[in-house]
Design a protein around this motif. Sequence first.
Motif, PDB file in Angstrom:
ATOM      1  N   HIS A 198       0.850  -1.189   0.000  1.00 18.56           N
ATOM      2  CA  HIS A 198       0.000   0.000   0.000  1.00 18.56           C
ATOM      3  C   HIS A 198       0.887   1.241   0.000  1.00 18.56           C
ATOM      4  CE1 HIS A 198      -3.018   2.924   1.201  1.00 18.56           C
ATOM      5  NE2 HIS A 198      -3.970   2.007   1.117  1.00 18.56           N
ATOM      6  N   GLU A 199       0.490   2.255  -0.745  1.00 19.47           N
ATOM      7  CA  GLU A 199       1.303   3.467  -0.854  1.00 19.47           C
ATOM      8  C   GLU A 199       1.482   4.175   0.486  1.00 19.47           C
ATOM      9  OE1 GLU A 199      -2.873   4.216  -2.547  1.00 19.47           O
ATOM     10  OE2 GLU A 199      -1.285   2.711  -2.773  1.00 19.47           O
ATOM     11  N   GLN A 200       0.502   4.066   1.375  1.00 17.24           N
ATOM     12  CA  GLN A 200       0.666   4.680   2.696  1.00 17.24           C
ATOM     13  C   GLN A 200       1.769   3.974   3.490  1.00 17.24           C
ATOM     14  OE1 GLN A 200      -0.606   7.352   3.900  1.00 17.24           O
ATOM     15  NE2 GLN A 200      -2.521   7.772   2.839  1.00 17.24           N
ATOM     16  N   SER A 235     -11.712  -9.098  -3.950  1.00 17.02           N
ATOM     17  CA  SER A 235     -11.784  -7.887  -3.130  1.00 17.02           C
ATOM     18  C   SER A 235     -12.583  -6.794  -3.840  1.00 17.02           C
ATOM     19  CB  SER A 235     -10.376  -7.370  -2.818  1.00 17.02           C
ATOM     20  OG  SER A 235      -9.689  -8.245  -1.964  1.00 17.02           O
ATOM     21  N   ILE A 236     -12.338  -6.619  -5.129  1.00 18.33           N
ATOM     22  CA  ILE A 236     -13.048  -5.594  -5.895  1.00 18.33           C
ATOM     23  C   ILE A 236     -14.519  -5.952  -6.020  1.00 18.33           C
ATOM     24  CG2 ILE A 236     -13.187  -4.431  -8.130  1.00 18.33           C
ATOM     25  CD1 ILE A 236     -10.125  -5.068  -8.404  1.00 18.33           C
ATOM     26  N   THR A 306      -4.085  -3.669   3.956  1.00 25.63           N
ATOM     27  CA  THR A 306      -4.385  -4.800   3.085  1.00 25.63           C
ATOM     28  C   THR A 306      -4.907  -4.332   1.731  1.00 25.63           C
ATOM     29  OG1 THR A 306      -6.688  -4.970   3.800  1.00 25.63           O
ATOM     30  CG2 THR A 306      -5.005  -6.140   5.137  1.00 25.63           C
ATOM     31  N   TYR A 307      -5.008  -5.282   0.811  1.00 20.11           N
ATOM     32  CA  TYR A 307      -5.606  -4.962  -0.484  1.00 20.11           C
ATOM     33  C   TYR A 307      -7.071  -4.601  -0.321  1.00 20.11           C
ATOM     34  CZ  TYR A 307      -6.223  -5.064  -5.534  1.00 20.11           C
ATOM     35  OH  TYR A 307      -6.472  -4.703  -6.835  1.00 20.11           O
ATOM     36  N   GLU A 313     -10.786   2.194  -0.374  1.00 20.33           N
ATOM     37  CA  GLU A 313     -10.392   3.595  -0.569  1.00 20.33           C
ATOM     38  C   GLU A 313     -10.502   4.043  -2.024  1.00 20.33           C
ATOM     39  OE1 GLU A 313      -7.037   2.909   2.909  1.00 20.33           O
ATOM     40  OE2 GLU A 313      -6.424   3.217   0.819  1.00 20.33           O
ATOM     41  N   ASN A 314     -10.462   3.089  -2.951  1.00 19.66           N
ATOM     42  CA  ASN A 314     -10.376   3.428  -4.372  1.00 19.66           C
ATOM     43  C   ASN A 314     -11.478   2.786  -5.212  1.00 19.66           C
ATOM     44  OD1 ASN A 314      -7.526   4.860  -4.768  1.00 19.66           O
ATOM     45  ND2 ASN A 314      -7.258   3.217  -3.284  1.00 19.66           N
ATOM     46  N   ILE A 315     -12.560   2.338  -4.573  1.00 17.77           N
ATOM     47  CA  ILE A 315     -13.573   1.581  -5.300  1.00 17.77           C
ATOM     48  C   ILE A 315     -14.236   2.394  -6.379  1.00 17.77           C
ATOM     49  CG2 ILE A 315     -15.437   2.111  -3.680  1.00 17.77           C
ATOM     50  CD1 ILE A 315     -14.718  -1.206  -5.604  1.00 17.77           C
TER      51      ILE A 315
END
Length: 319
Positions: A198-200, A235-236, A306-307, A313-315
């Motif tokens: 994760h970028e964070q 997940s998506i 996690t993914y 966050e990006n859905i």
Amino acid sequence: MDRFEQNEKTPVTEGICLLTVVSPRRDEGNSPTGIVGRCLARQLLAMGRQVRVMAEPDQCGGWPDAVDVVEGTITRPLECARAFDGVEAVFLAGAHPSTVQDALTLARNASARRVVLLSSHGPEYEEANPPETWFWLAIERAVEHSGMAWTHIRPSAVMSAVIESTYPATGSDWPDTVRAEGVVREAFLNQGHYPFIHEQDLAAVVAAALISDDYTGTVIEAVGPPLSTRSRIRSIATALGRDIDTVDLAADESRAIWRRRGWPDGAIDVTLYALEEYGARFAELVQWTLDQHPSVQDIIGRPLRTYDDWVSENIDSFR
């Protein structure tokens, strides 16, 4: 706020942190410097640090108000020498071997003490080749001989790379095909795995290296676990609340799709190799990830995001 950011015992440097950001590129090993840089800027500001960004023109927007944004490019640093004035530490991302020495000289002359390089796993393979062919290894060696304290960070693929259309190719067309058709098409659909961070979490590792002496002279493997293609799709689908159809492609079919989307053959080769290799050697490569010390979790002081976290966050990118 990450627990790491609240640790009062961490020795903190006082000057300006310079972050370098380039436009999204699809070459092998590139990371989404804009996404990681914005996460890092917010974390550093929360720690009371001064932040300056040298950003290419299309990356100058979207920064917190407290960030000093200077338009320029780290690939031509002499054109923007003023960005280095008063700098204490540099997060070097998007540099090029042909001009990295100019950037390092400017940083050293400005009395910068530390440089943290966003590198790649490329140096592990380049070392067997002639020096004139090096890219990442040439940058790492220049940093090591810069006269400043240094840290190299070699990350897994960054989860938001699929949003910014930087490396890796896997998943890069999913937002488009899921939105338009409700489908994912990819090679090694059933056995494919790829490591992501994760970028964070990556930004938190960079922040730790920028503000303390704990990681000077080290290579940090900022690696997350290998994730199966199927688990990423699930997940998506779960976040969307609907099924996603899947089509298992031959490797050459995925190659053709990625070529049409502008990916170079080198990036495609690495992606296909990793999807197959991580699936075939899953247990061994998971253990390699677990054996890295210090681990990302050790550095940031909390479990990795996690993914599922990233998808939530990006859905909207998949709706």
